[in-house]
Design an enzyme around this catalytic site. Sequence first.
Site, mmCIF file in Angstrom:
data_model
loop_
_atom_site.group_PDB
_atom_site.id
_atom_site.type_symbol
_atom_site.label_atom_id
_atom_site.label_comp_id
_atom_site.label_asym_id
_atom_site.label_seq_id
_atom_site.Cartn_x
_atom_site.Cartn_y
_atom_site.Cartn_z
ATOM 1 N N CYS A 352 0.796 -1.235 0.000
ATOM 2 C CA CYS A 352 0.000 0.000 0.000
ATOM 3 C C CYS A 352 0.825 1.280 0.000
ATOM 4 C CB CYS A 352 -1.030 -0.017 1.127
ATOM 5 S SG CYS A 352 -0.522 -0.747 2.667
ATOM 6 N N ARG A 381 7.740 -10.957 5.074
ATOM 7 C CA ARG A 381 7.515 -10.773 6.504
ATOM 8 C C ARG A 381 8.265 -11.862 7.264
ATOM 9 N NH1 ARG A 381 1.048 -9.578 6.061
ATOM 10 N NH2 ARG A 381 1.240 -7.969 4.462
ATOM 11 N N GLN A 399 0.798 -11.089 -3.169
ATOM 12 C CA GLN A 399 -0.597 -10.727 -2.922
ATOM 13 C C GLN A 399 -1.254 -10.237 -4.208
ATOM 14 O OE1 GLN A 399 0.218 -7.773 0.215
ATOM 15 N NE2 GLN A 399 -0.979 -9.051 1.587
ATOM 16 N N ASP A 401 -2.972 -7.736 -4.724
ATOM 17 C CA ASP A 401 -3.256 -6.534 -3.964
ATOM 18 C C ASP A 401 -3.816 -5.435 -4.854
ATOM 19 O OD1 ASP A 401 -3.354 -5.309 -1.553
ATOM 20 O OD2 ASP A 401 -1.190 -5.229 -1.227
ATOM 21 N N HIS A 403 -5.520 -1.162 -4.427
ATOM 22 C CA HIS A 403 -5.921 -0.051 -3.579
ATOM 23 C C HIS A 403 -6.768 0.902 -4.401
ATOM 24 C CE1 HIS A 403 -2.423 -1.807 -1.595
ATOM 25 N NE2 HIS A 403 -3.110 -1.529 -0.496
ATOM 26 N N LYS A 486 -12.215 -3.682 8.750
ATOM 27 C CA LYS A 486 -12.130 -4.549 7.576
ATOM 28 C C LYS A 486 -13.272 -5.547 7.572
ATOM 29 C CE LYS A 486 -9.143 -8.046 9.691
ATOM 30 N NZ LYS A 486 -7.900 -8.822 9.595
ATOM 31 N N HIS A 532 -8.455 -1.023 0.701
ATOM 32 C CA HIS A 532 -7.453 -2.067 0.467
ATOM 33 C C HIS A 532 -8.210 -3.367 0.203
ATOM 34 C CE1 HIS A 532 -4.288 0.271 2.866
ATOM 35 N NE2 HIS A 532 -5.430 0.862 3.210
#
Length: 663
Positions: A352, A381, A399, A401, A403, A486, A532
């Site tokens: 992000c 991570r 991911q 991902d 946004h 979320k 997100h």
Amino acid sequence: MERMTVYLPDGKALDLPEGATAWNVAKAVGPGLARAAVGALVDGEVYDLFQPLPEGAQVRILTEKDPEYQRLFRHTLAHVLAQAVKEYFREKGYDPESVKLGIGPVIEHGFYYDIDAPEPISDEDLPAIEAKMREILKRDLPLRRFVLSREEALARYQGKDPYKTELIQEIPEGEEISFYQQGDEAYGFTDLCRGPHVPSTGRIPPHFKLTHVAGAYWRGDENRPMLQRVYGVAFRTEEELKEHLWRLEEAKKRDHRRLGKELELFLIDPMVGKGLVLWLPKGNILREELIQFMRQEQIRRGYQLVTTPHIGSLELYKTSGHYPYYAESQFPPIRFQERGEEEEYLLKPMNCPHHIRIYAHRKRSYRELPLRLAEFGTVYRYEKAGGLLGLTRVRGFTQDDAHIFCTPEEVKGEFLGVLDLVLHVFHTLGLKDYRARIGVREPGSSKYVGDEAKWALAERQIEEAAKEAGLSYTVEPGDAAFYGPKLDFVVKDALGREWQLGTIQVDYNLPERFGLTYVGKDGGEHRPVMIHRAPFGSLERFIGILLEHFAGDFPLWLSPVQAVVVPVSEKQGDYAREVLSRLKEAGLRAEADLRPERMQARIRDAELQKIPYILVVGDEEQKTQAVSVRRRHKGNLGSMPLAAFLEGALREVREKRLDTVFG
């Protein structure tokens, strides 16, 4: 003597001596209920027959017919296990006091106990320990609850059992320290415990089984001693136990680590690093098919694709709040000096902040919003080695991902659009059994950032969108991200196991932290809202779950090899190559097995590789330009023209069907 009042489900009040228990209530109601009683529901909490009741409590007596009975006997079985282990080592010549005990809680489907034994316990020891447990059930040992002072409790364990000593020392001052005794002091078993339990070991159904032994650090701390955790499952009936054991065996067969090796999909090489996945050619096909599926859906829905680096300046993550909020779950910063200046970078833990900087690289107008930026971004991570598990817990993962930057008025509409995408993914992959959870702030917690009013607005917008979409959901306090609430989905797989998939977050805070703006219709600057979202979550974890859900039997469009051509003998070799060529030209992923093995052996090998279609070709097929089609799990579908097979198989791929088009 002081008196107290409790209330029955029908509203009737009972006047009892102070310190009365559910046993006193059951006897007051009648001898029949007293004989059947195993515990009580007290103000909605499960008590056993021995725990003192609070003044004014609502009390419902539990019998073996009530669902809460299962929790009671599972907890007592943990104590029975501990007693059985002590007796087992006594028969091996050890002092029972040499067996030190950690904790023994109830878990889903059963129980476990953490044990520090004088010699290692292995899975081979479990049948003998289980037999001891069944002896203890037959003895019908009564359970008795008693309370000791802190000094008396410590005196029982100090110098004998460091684990129980530590647990007692951590009990807050003024809190009752209770114990449960099974049988008598000399030949029974006593344990530090809050309860609840059944009245005696004879009230435990015999439908249980010890399943395995695993290592477990004391208190989950890798710097503390490693104990042995003995697991067991337990149910009310033999049928429930058998079904659960079948599920366990089926889960072993479906283990994605085993299937990944057998089907040559991925590997994790210690020389490359723990938790870092190497995708083999077949696994990469599966991965790319999922990426292409999501990419096409995103483009169709107005997303723009971006690519960002695998590292970023540490300052970027300090601004976003990911560092130091999640410093423990990130790899250490990379620091180096050049020309006297120190630079600090971080392996990307989140996509992000990078997407935010893409948004911020120039002035934005309301006419550009909503701006939907998507990336298959790889992040890193630091997962502790003990937590790594195949594809589902890794240190580097990709991911799906995205946004979305939008105006406050657009939030609900965009959220509904994301919900539609997530549900489309689930429908396409046959994940039909799911529920939604809305994660909101935990009241009073300091771990969240941002304005109270904006948090409340974001939480309300998510709930409104969920209701409008007709979703069944629960609200989970404390489950929000640090920057916003979320919604995520919990999906059941083919074995009824639950997995968290598909996350959507509404964020008013990161746009504030980065000073994001857009020019509104009024010509003034306004703050956008971020959404997100990641329907897959991570490709690694998602593929691991799909592997187990499908047991490696992927639908045709996802299968790394979609068809294999098997000639009856070497005489049909040329025709097999011709069929293979036409399959590939049509766009199917196909192979031909031309080995000089028996035909049945080659068919069996193709089935073990979980290839959807096996096309057998003999003299008759060669003469008529046909193939004899075998479908995985369906058997022989008969002979058909090659052109007809191609037409059907391509339609099956195009429609992303979960079943065959051929009958």
